[in-house]
Design a protein around this motif. Structure first.
Motif, mmCIF file in Angstrom:
data_model
loop_
_atom_site.group_PDB
_atom_site.id
_atom_site.type_symbol
_atom_site.label_atom_id
_atom_site.label_comp_id
_atom_site.label_asym_id
_atom_site.label_seq_id
_atom_site.Cartn_x
_atom_site.Cartn_y
_atom_site.Cartn_z
ATOM 1 N N TYR A 52 54.034 18.440 82.864
ATOM 2 C CA TYR A 52 53.193 17.940 81.790
ATOM 3 C C TYR A 52 54.060 17.734 80.562
ATOM 4 N N GLU A 53 53.685 16.750 79.757
ATOM 5 C CA GLU A 53 54.478 16.391 78.580
ATOM 6 C C GLU A 53 53.552 16.118 77.404
ATOM 7 N N GLU A 54 53.950 16.616 76.220
ATOM 8 C CA GLU A 54 53.279 16.183 74.994
ATOM 9 C C GLU A 54 53.829 14.810 74.651
ATOM 10 N N LEU A 55 52.938 13.872 74.357
ATOM 11 C CA LEU A 55 53.334 12.484 74.139
ATOM 12 C C LEU A 55 53.407 12.104 72.672
ATOM 13 N N SER A 56 52.467 12.592 71.893
ATOM 14 C CA SER A 56 52.442 12.232 70.478
ATOM 15 C C SER A 56 51.655 13.266 69.709
ATOM 16 N N ARG A 57 51.935 13.300 68.425
ATOM 17 C CA ARG A 57 51.284 14.247 67.517
ATOM 18 C C ARG A 57 51.072 13.505 66.210
ATOM 19 N N GLY A 58 49.807 13.454 65.756
ATOM 20 C CA GLY A 58 49.527 12.623 64.597
ATOM 21 C C GLY A 58 48.821 13.353 63.482
ATOM 22 N N THR A 59 47.964 12.636 62.775
ATOM 23 C CA THR A 59 47.202 13.196 61.679
ATOM 24 C C THR A 59 45.941 13.845 62.230
ATOM 25 N N VAL A 60 45.108 14.342 61.326
ATOM 26 C CA VAL A 60 43.827 14.925 61.751
ATOM 27 C C VAL A 60 42.996 13.887 62.484
ATOM 28 N N ALA A 61 43.094 12.629 62.065
ATOM 29 C CA ALA A 61 42.200 11.598 62.581
ATOM 30 C C ALA A 61 42.795 10.773 63.708
ATOM 31 N N GLU A 62 44.117 10.671 63.797
ATOM 32 C CA GLU A 62 44.649 9.773 64.808
ATOM 33 C C GLU A 62 46.068 10.144 65.217
ATOM 34 N N ASN A 63 46.436 9.685 66.395
ATOM 35 C CA ASN A 63 47.826 9.729 66.836
ATOM 36 C C ASN A 63 48.039 8.507 67.705
ATOM 37 N N ILE A 64 49.280 8.181 67.959
ATOM 38 C CA ILE A 64 49.586 6.979 68.715
ATOM 39 C C ILE A 64 50.392 7.343 69.946
ATOM 40 N N ALA A 65 49.853 7.050 71.094
ATOM 41 C CA ALA A 65 50.582 7.185 72.351
ATOM 42 C C ALA A 65 50.745 5.789 72.932
ATOM 43 N N TYR A 66 51.889 5.531 73.518
ATOM 44 C CA TYR A 66 52.174 4.201 74.037
ATOM 45 C C TYR A 66 52.149 4.201 75.556
ATOM 46 N N PRO A 67 51.409 3.257 76.158
ATOM 47 C CA PRO A 67 51.371 3.200 77.623
ATOM 48 C C PRO A 67 52.752 3.116 78.254
ATOM 49 N N ARG A 68 53.682 2.402 77.632
ATOM 50 C CA ARG A 68 55.008 2.254 78.233
ATOM 51 C C ARG A 68 55.749 3.596 78.296
ATOM 52 N N GLU A 69 55.494 4.483 77.304
ATOM 53 C CA GLU A 69 56.133 5.799 77.314
ATOM 54 C C GLU A 69 55.550 6.665 78.430
ATOM 55 N N VAL A 70 54.223 6.586 78.622
ATOM 56 C CA VAL A 70 53.585 7.325 79.717
ATOM 57 C C VAL A 70 54.130 6.835 81.054
ATOM 58 N N ALA A 71 54.249 5.511 81.188
ATOM 59 C CA ALA A 71 54.765 4.936 82.429
ATOM 60 C C ALA A 71 56.211 5.369 82.673
ATOM 61 N N SER A 84 36.263 7.185 70.835
ATOM 62 C CA SER A 84 36.268 6.096 69.857
ATOM 63 C C SER A 84 36.509 4.780 70.584
ATOM 64 N N PRO A 85 36.246 3.648 69.937
ATOM 65 C CA PRO A 85 36.595 2.355 70.564
ATOM 66 C C PRO A 85 38.079 2.286 70.921
ATOM 67 N N GLU A 86 38.926 2.910 70.089
ATOM 68 C CA GLU A 86 40.362 2.926 70.366
ATOM 69 C C GLU A 86 40.672 3.718 71.636
ATOM 70 N N ASP A 87 39.897 4.791 71.881
ATOM 71 C CA ASP A 87 40.092 5.573 73.100
ATOM 72 C C ASP A 87 39.821 4.734 74.345
#
Length: 226
Positions: free
Chosen positions: A139-158, A183-186
């Motif tokens: 398992y890997e932590e992918l991103s860490r953001g603010t209280v409201a959002e973080n950004i993970a990239y599909p290419r990094e997961v792949a 959220s819609p972003e999810d």
């Protein structure tokens, strides 16, 4: 009154040995870790004050070193003990996930995700990489953001899925707000991630939203189509 002045059968450690850990209250369990109290407070009294302040065992275990140090009778040694217990719990659950298909026991996977990111105060995303039998590889932590959002990239997961020779991926992220509503972003991210992994013949098994007390599965809610 000091704990050593209590009746033997009521002292937390002796009670645990005689009746088992499940016979102890949260305060008694915590008192065993603390070992000693502070001036005017037994270890159980100190434990109760911590539980009241942080809202339960989960809150105490996830409190920062700075936060604990501000509490009477607490310091870095106690923080180190709590952090150790928490990490042991995480590793025990990860071992269970490695020994059986993830979806054979969704409760274990949910407990692991809640322990790992459920009480984070900012949004954190992570991925579980699974073999052809849906057993945990890594398992890997992918991103860490603010209280409201973080950004993970599909290419990094792949990329990480290929690195771990994974056949499937379970993606998860927490909602510090405590809401389990996507959220819609999810939804948009889930579609992009599924498409990116499919190009590599890797399955997106699920997207799980995590809070301190619960999880919600895109698959169980029919939000993720195979």
């Amino acid at each position: 009154m000091s704990i050593k002045d209590w009746a033997t059968g009521e002292r937390p450690r002796e009670k645990l040995l005689q009746r088992g850990a499940n016979a102890l209250s949260d305060a008694e369990l915590l008192a065993i870790l603390l070992r000693v109290g502070t001036q005017g407070m037994s270890a159980v009294d100190l434990a109760r004050s911590l539980l009241d302040k942080y809202g339960g065992l989960g809150g105490v275990m996830h409190a920062s070193a700075d936060e604990l140090s501000q509490h009477k009778g607490m310091g870095l040694a106690a923080y180190a003990q709590f952090a150790t217990v928490l990490e042991i719990g995480r590793r025990v659950l990860s071992e269970e996930l490695r020994q059986q298909p993830v979806f054979n026991n969704p409760q274990v996977a949910g407990d692991f995700l809640r322990l790992r990111i459920g009480r984070e105060r900012v949004e954190v995303s992570m991925a579980l990489f699974l073999d052809t039998q849906n057993r945990l590889i890594a398992y890997e932590e992918l991103s860490r953001g603010t209280v409201a959002e973080n950004i993970a990239y599909p290419r990094e997961v792949a990329r990480l899925a290929l690195q771990h020779h994974a056949a499937a991926v379970l993606f998860a992220h927490n909602h510090p707000s405590g809401s389990l509503k996507p959220s819609p972003e999810d939804f948009a991210f889930t579609q992009r991630l599924q498409a990116a992994l499919a190009l590599l013949d890797i399955v997106l098994l699920d997207h799980v939203i995590v809070t301190a007390t619960a999880t919600v599965s895109f698959v169980e809610q029919s939000w993720l189509k195979s």
